[in-house]
Enzyme design. Structure first.
Site, PDB file in Angstrom:
ATOM      1  N   LYS A  11       0.847  -1.106  -0.056  1.00  0.00           N
ATOM      2  CA  LYS A  11      -0.018  -0.355   0.117  1.00  0.00           C
ATOM      3  C   LYS A  11       1.174   1.475  -0.332  1.00  0.00           C
ATOM      4  O   LYS A  11       2.214   1.473   0.436  1.00  0.00           O
ATOM      5  CB  LYS A  11      -0.673  -0.072   1.076  1.00  0.00           C
ATOM      6  CG  LYS A  11      -1.641  -1.152   0.809  1.00  0.00           C
ATOM      7  CD  LYS A  11      -2.797  -1.225   2.172  1.00  0.00           C
ATOM      8  CE  LYS A  11      -4.096  -2.283   2.182  1.00  0.00           C
ATOM      9  NZ  LYS A  11      -4.911  -1.838   3.240  1.00  0.00           N
ATOM     10  N   TYR A  51     -12.349  -1.915  -3.709  1.00  0.00           N
ATOM     11  CA  TYR A  51     -12.298  -2.146  -1.858  1.00  0.00           C
ATOM     12  C   TYR A  51     -14.438  -1.624  -1.741  1.00  0.00           C
ATOM     13  O   TYR A  51     -14.729  -1.054  -1.020  1.00  0.00           O
ATOM     14  CB  TYR A  51     -11.840  -0.554  -1.245  1.00  0.00           C
ATOM     15  CG  TYR A  51     -10.756  -1.831  -1.118  1.00  0.00           C
ATOM     16  CD1 TYR A  51     -10.401  -2.534   0.497  1.00  0.00           C
ATOM     17  CD2 TYR A  51      -9.459  -1.490  -0.734  1.00  0.00           C
ATOM     18  CE1 TYR A  51      -9.053  -3.192   0.506  1.00  0.00           C
ATOM     19  CE2 TYR A  51      -8.205  -1.395  -0.555  1.00  0.00           C
ATOM     20  CZ  TYR A  51      -8.683  -2.279   0.110  1.00  0.00           C
ATOM     21  OH  TYR A  51      -6.463  -2.489   0.346  1.00  0.00           O
ATOM     22  N   PHE A  59     -15.098   4.379   7.320  1.00  0.00           N
ATOM     23  CA  PHE A  59     -13.589   4.137   6.732  1.00  0.00           C
ATOM     24  C   PHE A  59     -13.028   4.204   5.329  1.00  0.00           C
ATOM     25  O   PHE A  59     -12.481   4.416   4.500  1.00  0.00           O
ATOM     26  CB  PHE A  59     -12.289   3.848   7.611  1.00  0.00           C
ATOM     27  CG  PHE A  59     -12.967   1.927   6.984  1.00  0.00           C
ATOM     28  CD1 PHE A  59     -13.104   1.148   5.608  1.00  0.00           C
ATOM     29  CD2 PHE A  59     -13.594   1.213   7.753  1.00  0.00           C
ATOM     30  CE1 PHE A  59     -12.780  -0.021   5.687  1.00  0.00           C
ATOM     31  CE2 PHE A  59     -14.153  -0.419   7.882  1.00  0.00           C
ATOM     32  CZ  PHE A  59     -13.925  -0.902   6.938  1.00  0.00           C
ATOM     33  N   ARG A  87      -2.468 -14.407   4.146  1.00  0.00           N
ATOM     34  CA  ARG A  87      -3.457 -13.857   5.413  1.00  0.00           C
ATOM     35  C   ARG A  87      -2.436 -14.293   6.907  1.00  0.00           C
ATOM     36  O   ARG A  87      -2.052 -13.223   7.521  1.00  0.00           O
ATOM     37  CB  ARG A  87      -4.999 -14.213   5.159  1.00  0.00           C
ATOM     38  CG  ARG A  87      -5.945 -14.062   4.201  1.00  0.00           C
ATOM     39  CD  ARG A  87      -5.682 -12.020   4.523  1.00  0.00           C
ATOM     40  NE  ARG A  87      -6.376 -11.680   5.343  1.00  0.00           N
ATOM     41  CZ  ARG A  87      -7.276 -10.236   5.197  1.00  0.00           C
ATOM     42  NH1 ARG A  87      -6.942 -10.420   4.040  1.00  0.00           N
ATOM     43  NH2 ARG A  87      -7.564  -9.812   6.347  1.00  0.00           N
ATOM     44  N   THR A  93      -5.556  -7.077  10.828  1.00  0.00           N
ATOM     45  CA  THR A  93      -6.174  -5.820  10.086  1.00  0.00           C
ATOM     46  C   THR A  93      -5.378  -4.425  10.923  1.00  0.00           C
ATOM     47  O   THR A  93      -4.854  -3.691  10.044  1.00  0.00           O
ATOM     48  CB  THR A  93      -7.450  -5.256  10.296  1.00  0.00           C
ATOM     49  OG1 THR A  93      -8.021  -6.621   9.494  1.00  0.00           O
ATOM     50  CG2 THR A  93      -7.594  -3.841   9.015  1.00  0.00           C
ATOM     51  N   ARG A 104       2.639  -6.399   9.061  1.00  0.00           N
ATOM     52  CA  ARG A 104       1.782  -5.513   9.608  1.00  0.00           C
ATOM     53  C   ARG A 104       2.593  -4.749  11.128  1.00  0.00           C
ATOM     54  O   ARG A 104       2.668  -4.245  11.701  1.00  0.00           O
ATOM     55  CB  ARG A 104       0.121  -6.024   9.537  1.00  0.00           C
ATOM     56  CG  ARG A 104      -0.288  -5.696   8.810  1.00  0.00           C
ATOM     57  CD  ARG A 104      -2.234  -6.231   8.091  1.00  0.00           C
ATOM     58  NE  ARG A 104      -2.442  -5.630   6.780  1.00  0.00           N
ATOM     59  CZ  ARG A 104      -4.035  -6.361   7.548  1.00  0.00           C
ATOM     60  NH1 ARG A 104      -4.224  -7.091   7.194  1.00  0.00           N
ATOM     61  NH2 ARG A 104      -4.525  -5.390   5.646  1.00  0.00           N
ATOM     62  N   ASN A 114      -1.644   0.158   6.778  1.00  0.00           N
ATOM     63  CA  ASN A 114      -1.894  -0.803   7.090  1.00  0.00           C
ATOM     64  C   ASN A 114      -0.637  -1.689   6.083  1.00  0.00           C
ATOM     65  O   ASN A 114      -1.046  -3.029   6.365  1.00  0.00           O
ATOM     66  CB  ASN A 114      -2.901  -1.721   7.803  1.00  0.00           C
ATOM     67  CG  ASN A 114      -3.885  -2.254   7.030  1.00  0.00           C
ATOM     68  OD1 ASN A 114      -3.678  -1.551   5.775  1.00  0.00           O
ATOM     69  ND2 ASN A 114      -4.838  -2.460   7.103  1.00  0.00           N
ATOM     70  N   HIS A 117      -2.564  -5.405   1.463  1.00  0.00           N
ATOM     71  CA  HIS A 117      -3.597  -6.088   0.925  1.00  0.00           C
ATOM     72  C   HIS A 117      -3.150  -7.768   1.064  1.00  0.00           C
ATOM     73  O   HIS A 117      -2.414  -7.916   0.872  1.00  0.00           O
ATOM     74  CB  HIS A 117      -4.474  -5.779   0.355  1.00  0.00           C
ATOM     75  CG  HIS A 117      -5.347  -6.402  -0.827  1.00  0.00           C
ATOM     76  ND1 HIS A 117      -7.222  -6.348   0.491  1.00  0.00           N
ATOM     77  CD2 HIS A 117      -5.288  -7.045  -1.691  1.00  0.00           C
ATOM     78  CE1 HIS A 117      -7.177  -7.224  -0.909  1.00  0.00           C
ATOM     79  NE2 HIS A 117      -6.282  -7.918  -1.490  1.00  0.00           N
ATOM     80  N   GLU A 128     -10.016 -10.674  -7.936  1.00  0.00           N
ATOM     81  CA  GLU A 128      -8.693  -9.892  -7.500  1.00  0.00           C
ATOM     82  C   GLU A 128      -6.629  -9.075  -8.779  1.00  0.00           C
ATOM     83  O   GLU A 128      -6.601  -8.317  -8.886  1.00  0.00           O
ATOM     84  CB  GLU A 128      -8.434  -9.309  -6.378  1.00  0.00           C
ATOM     85  CG  GLU A 128      -9.357  -8.630  -5.888  1.00  0.00           C
ATOM     86  CD  GLU A 128      -9.036  -9.053  -3.547  1.00  0.00           C
ATOM     87  OE1 GLU A 128      -7.517  -8.972  -3.335  1.00  0.00           O
ATOM     88  OE2 GLU A 128      -9.595  -9.050  -2.916  1.00  0.00           O
TER      89      GLU A 128
HETATM   90  P1  ATP Z   1      -7.113  -5.613   3.206  1.00  0.00           P
HETATM   91  O1  ATP Z   1      -8.509  -5.974   2.176  1.00  0.00           O
HETATM   92  O2  ATP Z   1      -6.287  -4.668   2.695  1.00  0.00           O
HETATM   93  O3  ATP Z   1      -6.356  -6.682   2.569  1.00  0.00           O
HETATM   94  P2  ATP Z   1      -8.556  -6.871   6.689  1.00  0.00           P
HETATM   95  O4  ATP Z   1      -8.599  -7.375   4.954  1.00  0.00           O
HETATM   96  O5  ATP Z   1      -7.101  -7.067   6.508  1.00  0.00           O
HETATM   97  O6  ATP Z   1      -7.100  -5.951   4.853  1.00  0.00           O
HETATM   98  P3  ATP Z   1     -10.465  -5.166   5.822  1.00  0.00           P
HETATM   99  O7  ATP Z   1     -11.545  -5.611   6.947  1.00  0.00           O
HETATM  100  O8  ATP Z   1     -10.626  -6.018   4.285  1.00  0.00           O
HETATM  101  O9  ATP Z   1      -9.861  -5.615   6.086  1.00  0.00           O
HETATM  102  O10 ATP Z   1     -10.370  -3.738   5.404  1.00  0.00           O
HETATM  103  C1  ATP Z   1      -9.710  -2.760   4.329  1.00  0.00           C
HETATM  104  C2  ATP Z   1      -8.620  -1.738   4.316  1.00  0.00           C
HETATM  105  O11 ATP Z   1      -9.279  -0.608   4.909  1.00  0.00           O
HETATM  106  C3  ATP Z   1      -7.932  -2.177   5.699  1.00  0.00           C
HETATM  107  O12 ATP Z   1      -6.925  -2.986   5.407  1.00  0.00           O
HETATM  108  C4  ATP Z   1      -7.475  -1.118   5.706  1.00  0.00           C
HETATM  109  O13 ATP Z   1      -6.859  -0.101   5.217  1.00  0.00           O
HETATM  110  C5  ATP Z   1      -9.196  -0.546   6.272  1.00  0.00           C
HETATM  111  N1  ATP Z   1      -9.652  -0.141   7.158  1.00  0.00           N
HETATM  112  C6  ATP Z   1     -10.117  -1.019   8.185  1.00  0.00           C
HETATM  113  N2  ATP Z   1     -11.145  -1.140   8.939  1.00  0.00           N
HETATM  114  C7  ATP Z   1     -10.787   0.334   9.303  1.00  0.00           C
HETATM  115  C8  ATP Z   1     -11.005   1.308  10.073  1.00  0.00           C
HETATM  116  N3  ATP Z   1     -11.957   0.589  11.623  1.00  0.00           N
HETATM  117  N4  ATP Z   1     -10.875   2.262  10.396  1.00  0.00           N
HETATM  118  C9  ATP Z   1      -9.458   2.916   8.951  1.00  0.00           C
HETATM  119  N5  ATP Z   1      -9.560   2.105   8.359  1.00  0.00           N
HETATM  120  C10 ATP Z   1     -10.203   0.626   8.690  1.00  0.00           C
HETATM  121 MG    MG Z   2     -10.015  -7.104   3.184  1.00  0.00          MG
END
Ligand code: ATP
Ligand code: MG
Length: 142
Positions: A11, A51, A59, A87, A93, A104, A114, A117, A128
């Site tokens: 990212k 996304y 968010f 993962r 996250t 992370r 973070n 992805h 994707e």
């Molecule tokens: P990713 O999809 O990026 O691999 P993830 O699967 O761990 O991450 P998701 O729940 O899919 O988490 O959220 C997508 C992204 O949105 C997170 O990686 C983070 O960058 C952002 N995000 C998620 N939750 C929050 C939150 N509560 N506040 C701010 N940003 C958030």
């Molecule tokens: Mg995700």
């Protein structure tokens, strides 16, 4: 091919602060192999679509701004049981909740910024990977 590959994105926080090389080395050390990769600066439309599953979340707007704030690096990675393995390798996250030694925990700044992805299912890995790469680009390295 399903089950053997996944899609990651280094990212903009991590790419912009020069951590891409360390993150790739970390993943290669864990047995992931790069099948396709590029550096790109996502448009608002691309980040919003990527996304889209989070469109209703509070968010979402901030996430799209973050993902378009600088260049990023989508990468297709190959490994047995790639989705689950990546993962585990990236951690929770929120880096504050991530296990020691995960990408992370090592490199993320915050729950939003973070570092990385990872696809969360084989179905999403396929979707994707095709979001960023032509099938021929992925197959060329196999
Ligand atoms: P990713 O999809 O990026 O691999 P993830 O699967 O761990 O991450 P998701 O729940 O899919 O988490 O959220 C997508 C992204 O949105 C997170 O990686 C983070 O960058 C952002 N995000 C998620 N939750 C929050 C939150 N509560 N506040 C701010 N940003 C958030
Ligand atoms: Mg995700």
């Amino acid at each position: 091919m399903a089950g053997n590959y996944t899609l990651t994105i280094i990212k903009p926080d991590a790419f912009g602060s020069g951590k891409a090389g360390k993150i790739i080395a970390h993943l290669e050390q864990q047995g992931f192999r790069i099948l396709a990769s590029r550096v790109m600066h996502l448009t608002q439309a691309q980040a919003g679509e990527f996304y889209a599953v989070h469109r209703e979340r509070p968010f979402y707007g901030s996430l799209v701004s973050f993902m378009t704030s600088g260049s990023c690096m989508p990468i297709v990675l190959e490994k047995a049981d790639a989705v689950a393995s990546l993962r585990t390798a990236i951690g929770a996250t929120d880096p504050a909740q991530a296990d020691a030694g995960t990408v992370r925990k090592l490199y993320a700044e915050s729950k939003e910024r973070n570092a990385i992805h990872a696809s969360d299912s084989d179905e999403n890995a396929a979707r994707e990977a095709r979001f960023f790469f032509a099938e021929s680009e992925i197959l060329a390295a196999r």
